[in-house]
Motif scaffolding. Sequence first.
Motif, short mmCIF file in Angstrom:
data_model
loop_
_atom_site.label_atom_id
_atom_site.label_comp_id
_atom_site.label_asym_id
_atom_site.label_seq_id
_atom_site.Cartn_x
_atom_site.Cartn_y
_atom_site.Cartn_z
N VAL A 63 -3.64 -0.26 7.09
CA VAL A 63 -3.24 -1.02 5.79
C VAL A 63 -3.89 0.01 4.58
O VAL A 63 -3.50 0.37 3.58
CB VAL A 63 -3.42 -2.32 5.54
N GLN A 64 -5.33 0.27 4.91
CA GLN A 64 -6.19 1.10 3.86
C GLN A 64 -5.63 2.27 3.93
O GLN A 64 -5.46 2.79 2.69
CB GLN A 64 -7.58 1.09 4.37
N GLU A 66 -2.27 3.53 4.26
CA GLU A 66 -1.04 3.11 3.69
C GLU A 66 -1.34 2.82 2.09
O GLU A 66 -0.68 3.45 1.24
CB GLU A 66 -0.46 2.04 4.16
N ASN A 67 -2.36 2.18 2.07
CA ASN A 67 -2.76 1.70 0.40
C ASN A 67 -3.22 3.25 -0.38
O ASN A 67 -2.77 3.35 -1.35
CB ASN A 67 -3.77 0.87 0.31
N ALA A 68 -3.91 3.81 0.38
CA ALA A 68 -4.41 5.07 -0.24
C ALA A 68 -3.24 6.16 -0.53
O ALA A 68 -3.12 6.83 -1.40
CB ALA A 68 -5.56 6.00 0.49
N LEU A 70 -0.08 4.99 -0.83
CA LEU A 70 0.74 4.63 -2.21
C LEU A 70 -0.04 4.79 -3.34
O LEU A 70 0.64 5.41 -4.43
CB LEU A 70 1.03 3.09 -1.70
N GLN A 71 -1.27 4.79 -3.43
CA GLN A 71 -2.05 5.42 -4.58
C GLN A 71 -1.84 6.66 -5.02
O GLN A 71 -1.52 6.82 -6.05
CB GLN A 71 -3.52 4.75 -4.54
#
Length: 183
Positions: A63-64, A66-68, A70-71
């Motif tokens: 998830v981290q 994926e978040n990076a 997306l950011q």
Amino acid sequence: MSVDSRTELVPLRTWFGLRWRGYDRDEVDDYVAELEAELRLVTADRDASEARAEALASRLIAVQEENAALQDGLHRICLTPIDLKGLPERLARMVALAEEERREVIRDAQLKALMIVGEAEQRARKLDEEAADKRESIREDFRLAMSARRAEAMRALAELRSVALDEAERIIAEARVRGAGID
């Protein structure tokens, strides 16, 4: 003797020696069996918790990442200029409204700045006027003080002159009296 921590927490003794007035063997065996069953359950729970923690840690890392990603994508999109021709009409209208609001905010800020500058100029003029009034008041006070000193000096001079004339007349009178006595 080595103990496998995954299968057995503590090596358990499952037998007891018999004594003359000793413990009931069936009761001790039942107790030990229950204790072993509970330990197996605790061990199974521990292993399941470890597995769940490892799965959650793996999921957290995913998830981290994926978040990076997306950011990074959002940052890239925000830096890309918006082409109004390619946007649907509604989005184009939203962008136009935002642009109009930006102009209004700038205009309001400029008006407020002008008002602040005007107020500052008025205050500066008022302070200048007050300073000029104060200077004029000081000059007037100085002129009056000098006039009073001059008048005092003139009175003192007139008094000295009067005293000097009186002294001169006295000296002349004495000189005449002496001169008359010499003749």
